[in-house]
Motif scaffolding. Sequence first.
Motif, PDB file in Angstrom:
ATOM      1  N   LEU A  22      27.191   6.593 -52.315  1.00 32.99           N
ATOM      2  CA  LEU A  22      26.220   5.602 -52.782  1.00 32.99           C
ATOM      3  C   LEU A  22      26.359   4.273 -52.055  1.00 32.99           C
ATOM      4  N   SER A  23      27.567   3.778 -51.915  1.00 34.21           N
ATOM      5  CA  SER A  23      27.753   2.476 -51.274  1.00 34.21           C
ATOM      6  C   SER A  23      27.344   2.507 -49.807  1.00 34.21           C
ATOM      7  N   GLN A  24      27.591   3.621 -49.118  1.00 32.14           N
ATOM      8  CA  GLN A  24      27.189   3.742 -47.717  1.00 32.14           C
ATOM      9  C   GLN A  24      25.669   3.776 -47.582  1.00 32.14           C
ATOM     10  N   VAL A  25      25.022   4.477 -48.487  1.00 39.12           N
ATOM     11  CA  VAL A  25      23.559   4.547 -48.468  1.00 39.12           C
ATOM     12  C   VAL A  25      22.964   3.166 -48.692  1.00 39.12           C
ATOM     13  N   VAL A  29      17.142  -2.210 -56.686  1.00 36.09           N
ATOM     14  CA  VAL A  29      16.814  -1.876 -58.069  1.00 36.09           C
ATOM     15  C   VAL A  29      17.408  -0.537 -58.461  1.00 36.09           C
ATOM     16  N   SER A  30      17.284   0.450 -57.575  1.00 38.97           N
ATOM     17  CA  SER A  30      17.826   1.782 -57.860  1.00 38.97           C
ATOM     18  C   SER A  30      18.074   2.524 -56.558  1.00 38.97           C
ATOM     19  N   ALA A  31      19.031   3.441 -56.609  1.00 38.43           N
ATOM     20  CA  ALA A  31      19.331   4.306 -55.464  1.00 38.43           C
ATOM     21  C   ALA A  31      19.760   5.659 -56.018  1.00 38.43           C
ATOM     22  N   LYS A  32      19.047   6.704 -55.612  1.00 35.74           N
ATOM     23  CA  LYS A  32      19.369   8.027 -56.140  1.00 35.74           C
ATOM     24  C   LYS A  32      19.097   9.101 -55.094  1.00 35.74           C
ATOM     25  N   LEU A  33      19.892  10.149 -55.156  1.00 40.73           N
ATOM     26  CA  LEU A  33      19.731  11.292 -54.259  1.00 40.73           C
ATOM     27  C   LEU A  33      18.723  12.247 -54.874  1.00 40.73           C
ATOM     28  N   PRO A  84      17.080  17.387 -49.390  1.00 40.91           N
ATOM     29  CA  PRO A  84      17.465  16.163 -50.095  1.00 40.91           C
ATOM     30  C   PRO A  84      17.386  14.918 -49.224  1.00 40.91           C
ATOM     31  N   TYR A  85      17.205  13.779 -49.870  1.00 41.85           N
ATOM     32  CA  TYR A  85      17.293  12.479 -49.224  1.00 41.85           C
ATOM     33  C   TYR A  85      17.488  11.431 -50.320  1.00 41.85           C
ATOM     34  N   TRP A  86      17.970  10.270 -49.884  1.00 43.27           N
ATOM     35  CA  TRP A  86      18.192   9.170 -50.819  1.00 43.27           C
ATOM     36  C   TRP A  86      16.939   8.324 -50.936  1.00 43.27           C
ATOM     37  N   GLN A  87      16.636   7.924 -52.151  1.00 43.66           N
ATOM     38  CA  GLN A  87      15.529   7.001 -52.425  1.00 43.66           C
ATOM     39  C   GLN A  87      16.130   5.672 -52.875  1.00 43.66           C
ATOM     40  N   THR A 113      10.321   0.720 -51.025  1.00 40.69           N
ATOM     41  CA  THR A 113      11.233   1.851 -51.174  1.00 40.69           C
ATOM     42  C   THR A 113      11.529   2.456 -49.816  1.00 40.69           C
ATOM     43  N   LEU A 114      12.814   2.649 -49.523  1.00 36.86           N
ATOM     44  CA  LEU A 114      13.224   3.296 -48.285  1.00 36.86           C
ATOM     45  C   LEU A 114      13.823   4.657 -48.619  1.00 36.86           C
ATOM     46  N   TYR A 115      13.533   5.624 -47.741  1.00 32.46           N
ATOM     47  CA  TYR A 115      14.105   6.965 -47.887  1.00 32.46           C
ATOM     48  C   TYR A 115      15.109   7.177 -46.756  1.00 32.46           C
ATOM     49  N   ILE A 116      16.337   7.526 -47.128  1.00 34.38           N
ATOM     50  CA  ILE A 116      17.458   7.580 -46.201  1.00 34.38           C
ATOM     51  C   ILE A 116      17.990   9.002 -46.063  1.00 34.38           C
ATOM     52  N   GLU A 117      18.239   9.423 -44.825  1.00 33.85           N
ATOM     53  CA  GLU A 117      18.817  10.744 -44.566  1.00 33.85           C
ATOM     54  C   GLU A 117      20.250  10.779 -45.111  1.00 33.85           C
ATOM     55  N   PRO A 118      20.606  11.806 -45.887  1.00 30.83           N
ATOM     56  CA  PRO A 118      21.897  11.794 -46.597  1.00 30.83           C
ATOM     57  C   PRO A 118      23.122  12.015 -45.724  1.00 30.83           C
ATOM     58  N   HIS A 119      22.959  12.500 -44.483  1.00 31.54           N
ATOM     59  CA  HIS A 119      24.109  12.757 -43.621  1.00 31.54           C
ATOM     60  C   HIS A 119      24.249  11.743 -42.491  1.00 31.54           C
ATOM     61  N   THR A 120      23.141  11.144 -42.085  1.00 31.89           N
ATOM     62  CA  THR A 120      23.187  10.222 -40.949  1.00 31.89           C
ATOM     63  C   THR A 120      22.895   8.773 -41.324  1.00 31.89           C
ATOM     64  N   GLY A 121      22.348   8.545 -42.509  1.00 29.30           N
ATOM     65  CA  GLY A 121      21.998   7.188 -42.905  1.00 29.30           C
ATOM     66  C   GLY A 121      20.763   6.657 -42.213  1.00 29.30           C
ATOM     67  N   GLU A 122      20.051   7.521 -41.502  1.00 31.26           N
ATOM     68  CA  GLU A 122      18.852   7.095 -40.777  1.00 31.26           C
ATOM     69  C   GLU A 122      17.670   6.934 -41.733  1.00 31.26           C
ATOM     70  N   LEU A 123      16.791   6.037 -41.363  1.00 32.89           N
ATOM     71  CA  LEU A 123      15.582   5.814 -42.149  1.00 32.89           C
ATOM     72  C   LEU A 123      14.608   6.967 -41.926  1.00 32.89           C
ATOM     73  N   ILE A 124      14.209   7.619 -43.013  1.00 35.18           N
ATOM     74  CA  ILE A 124      13.233   8.707 -42.927  1.00 35.18           C
ATOM     75  C   ILE A 124      11.818   8.163 -43.063  1.00 35.18           C
ATOM     76  N   SER A 125      11.616   7.334 -44.086  1.00 31.28           N
ATOM     77  CA  SER A 125      10.287   6.794 -44.329  1.00 31.28           C
ATOM     78  C   SER A 125      10.397   5.565 -45.217  1.00 31.28           C
TER      79      SER A 125
END
Length: 236
Positions: free
Chosen positions: A112-115, A130-134, A148-151, A161-173
């Motif tokens: 969570l902290s890395q995301v 505000v929120s961060a969830k897988l 899966p991805y992080w929101q 809202t940013l969507y983050i790749e769960p293994h690389t931390g890259e921005l998806i959308s």
Amino acid sequence: MTIRWPLLVRRVHKWLALVLGLQVVLWTATGMYMVAVHIDYIHGDHLVKKPPVASRNLAGFVEPSAILASHPLARGAKFQSFLDKPVWRIETQEGPRLFDASTGKQLPPLNLSQVEAAARGVYTGDPAIVSAKLLTTSPLEMQARKPPYWQVEFKGWNRPTLYIEPHTGELISRRHSLWRVFDFAWMLHIMDYSERTNVNNPLLRVATWSAVLMALSGAWLLLWSFPKKKAKKKVA
């Protein structure tokens, strides 16, 4: 039986106008919105920073060929930085994965902290989260992308809202309220109420050709309504 063409055309025009009137209003209103709001703003380009362009000396780091050798089905290697740490990004069968450039060891999925750190690193606005969830199921606004991805949602009136790749931390959308309004308007405009992507669906084609018929029948009635010139009788 003699067909009374003016009456038939008038009835066709009236019923088409009644049925299609609301859709024509929706086409106009949604089209105005999509033109009025700049597409770059809709895409959320203002929400994220441009990636920095920097060269780096690769001396002393593990060669990517050594990592690829231990993962024969992997392909492609890209050197990059993840949270200020040099890593190799490798395309594996399971998706992109990060490997420590100094040791060659694969990095575990983000916590969570890395995301949150990765999201703050690319976000341009207020860093308050505000929120961060897988997510393991796709929300409506991300149907085209499999989880899966992080929101990660940030504080703000437009719910950035940013969507983050769960293994690389890259921005998806990225998404925000005006994008969501645009998406809803696009659904109404193309009349695809399920996937919101098919611009050639049967319902839209029927409505479009019905509108064309309505316009043609209206034009015919307009021309028919003009008074006809009577032929002058010849004097003997």
